[in-house]
Design a protein around this motif. Sequence first.
Motif, mmCIF file in Angstrom:
data_model
loop_
_atom_site.group_PDB
_atom_site.id
_atom_site.type_symbol
_atom_site.label_atom_id
_atom_site.label_comp_id
_atom_site.label_asym_id
_atom_site.label_seq_id
_atom_site.Cartn_x
_atom_site.Cartn_y
_atom_site.Cartn_z
ATOM 1 N N GLU B 294 0.826 -1.214 0.000
ATOM 2 C CA GLU B 294 0.000 0.000 0.000
ATOM 3 C C GLU B 294 0.866 1.272 0.000
ATOM 4 O O GLU B 294 0.552 2.251 -0.675
ATOM 5 C CB GLU B 294 -0.924 0.021 1.225
ATOM 6 N N ALA B 295 1.944 1.210 0.782
ATOM 7 C CA ALA B 295 2.837 2.367 0.864
ATOM 8 C C ALA B 295 3.448 2.649 -0.506
ATOM 9 O O ALA B 295 3.495 3.797 -0.959
ATOM 10 C CB ALA B 295 3.934 2.121 1.904
ATOM 11 N N GLU B 296 3.878 1.584 -1.182
ATOM 12 C CA GLU B 296 4.441 1.726 -2.533
ATOM 13 C C GLU B 296 3.440 2.372 -3.486
ATOM 14 O O GLU B 296 3.767 3.299 -4.216
ATOM 15 C CB GLU B 296 4.828 0.354 -3.098
ATOM 16 N N GLU B 297 2.206 1.843 -3.453
ATOM 17 C CA GLU B 297 1.146 2.374 -4.331
ATOM 18 C C GLU B 297 0.974 3.869 -4.124
ATOM 19 O O GLU B 297 0.883 4.648 -5.069
ATOM 20 C CB GLU B 297 -0.201 1.684 -4.039
ATOM 21 N N ILE B 299 3.041 6.073 -2.900
ATOM 22 C CA ILE B 299 4.189 6.861 -3.364
ATOM 23 C C ILE B 299 4.173 6.970 -4.885
ATOM 24 O O ILE B 299 4.375 8.048 -5.454
ATOM 25 C CB ILE B 299 5.515 6.247 -2.855
ATOM 26 N N VAL B 300 3.888 5.837 -5.549
ATOM 27 C CA VAL B 300 3.847 5.842 -7.021
ATOM 28 C C VAL B 300 2.746 6.773 -7.530
ATOM 29 O O VAL B 300 2.952 7.572 -8.446
ATOM 30 C CB VAL B 300 3.658 4.408 -7.566
ATOM 31 N N ASN B 301 1.568 6.692 -6.896
ATOM 32 C CA ASN B 301 0.458 7.560 -7.316
ATOM 33 C C ASN B 301 0.809 9.034 -7.149
ATOM 34 O O ASN B 301 0.517 9.856 -8.017
ATOM 35 C CB ASN B 301 -0.820 7.234 -6.528
ATOM 36 N N GLY B 302 1.432 9.354 -6.035
ATOM 37 C CA GLY B 302 1.844 10.737 -5.798
ATOM 38 C C GLY B 302 2.857 11.195 -6.833
ATOM 39 O O GLY B 302 2.789 12.307 -7.343
#
Lengths: 305, 305
Positions: B294-297, B299-302
């Motif tokens: 979830e954390a990765e998602e 960061i990628v979305n941001g």
Amino acid sequence: MDAIQKSLLEQVADLHEVPEGAYNIRANGQKAARNTTANIDIVSKEDKDGIDIIIKPGTKNESVHIPVVLSQSGLQETVYNDFFIGEDCDVTIVAGCGIHNCGVQNSEHSGIHTFYVGKNARVRYVERHYGEGDGMGENIMNPTTVVEMDEGSYMEMETTQIKGVDSTVRTTKATLGPRATLIIKEKVMTHGKQLAKSDFTVDLNGEDCHTNVISRSVAREDSKQVFLARINGNAKCHGHSECDAIIMDNGVVAAIPEVTANCVDAELIHEAAIGKIAGEQLIKLMTLGLTEKEAEEQIVNGFLK
Amino acid sequence: MDAIQKSLLEQVADLHEVPEGAYNIRANGQKAARNTTANIDIVSKEDKDGIDIIIKPGTKNESVHIPVVLSQSGLQETVYNDFFIGEDCDVTIVAGCGIHNCGVQNSEHSGIHTFYVGKNARVRYVERHYGEGDGMGENIMNPTTVVEMDEGSYMEMETTQIKGVDSTVRTTKATLGPRATLIIKEKVMTHGKQLAKSDFTVDLNGEDCHTNVISRSVAREDSKQVFLARINGNAKCHGHSECDAIIMDNGVVAAIPEVTANCVDAELIHEAAIGKIAGEQLIKLMTLGLTEKEAEEQIVNGFLK
């Protein structure tokens, strides 16, 4: 050696006298002088032009000078020099080539230098290129540097081409093992109709290896420069490259870096900036009493220092 | 249009209903709908597939939507769309292609878009690419964008490839006249075995023209990306390009900018950075209760926002 050759030696190797430590001076395609030490051996190659420089493991605070001077117009040579740097060494290697060409034929020196840097060894490599002569013949230098760095080794390359080289293609290829570090500092100034091309390829193969490729260049008059830097991150590594260029008159500079991360743990950064000297910088120095020309010189010298 | 096509339309053009203003919707190689306005004409080409979009000088605050959807597996098409944007316009153009491929054959859409941007005109161009479908056939898109910018014109290009495009070569060529400004913002995310190549060439020909090419990309799983940006400063101009890439899993990214100053008054800057998500960033979000995924998602979305 004659006065012209001695003056070239000063330009490329800061040498007024024969240097301390090991050296090999090549003048007009011939061995002019050589000295070896207990730790540093220099052996002429038998199959082709060039020398092997063999540095014993553990050699510290010693230096090797291998300058080349060409004062005979029209001489063209390719020389292969191999450096075997033992484990745990800490040495300085000074190479350089000076050409004085007053004739109508082209003079050309191509040095192919291969470095085998042993485990945990530290090498400082200084290379200076310089040309002069008012003849119609061109001064051409095409140096190739190949570097293979073993675990934990460190190498700093300082290459300088200040003046008088009409055409140069500088090729550097390096392969880094685990925890190896390669720092490359290049300074190039071109003028007249000169052409300078620098082509770096660094393969970051070993875990935690690191490279920093820094190029500063000034292109004056009608000269052209191309800067290529390829950094391949094939392992957990850090790679950084930067190219700062000042253009003057009709100078042309192209910067073409190429950073490729083939490993998720590779961190690669590139920066390039090309432009002329800022007007404010010139005006500041001119208010201190310098002419525009003098102000430019001062800024260029500071930039290439 | 059927439900699949409507859903594709939503993805590529945010369209739930037919849009306001001028539009041309192309579905499976056929004209599905068209609307023109008093200021914006759309005319089918007679010699090849494609349309001419003619926007009257002085047209302000109008928009053109020209989405393309492909839901028939194996369809391969090349479409030529020419945009004639009159002087002093201020318009938004939304293009995009959505492919739904559930078959075994490759579906391919290649759009060749040419923009003639008139004096002092302002254009916002939005292009979105999206693919879906669980078939074995690949979704292939090779967009070509050609931009010719007249004096004082301004264009902002936002291109996004979010998901599902198996192979893409994105080619953009722009020529800028005096005081013209071109801003390019590219966002690319690749996954699986996808390949994405972006190839920008911007010729800064007019005095005081300016470009800024900004690429943000994420390469996940086994995907590969190549970013090429060529900026040629042929006059007094400013050029800037930056490429930031996040690599994950076995993703590979190569950034190959090329900045060339052919004029002493050209100022060119390039920056590129490639790396994975910093560990601290992940940990910070995980201490707030997110899983690593979830954390990765987040960061990628941001990063791609």
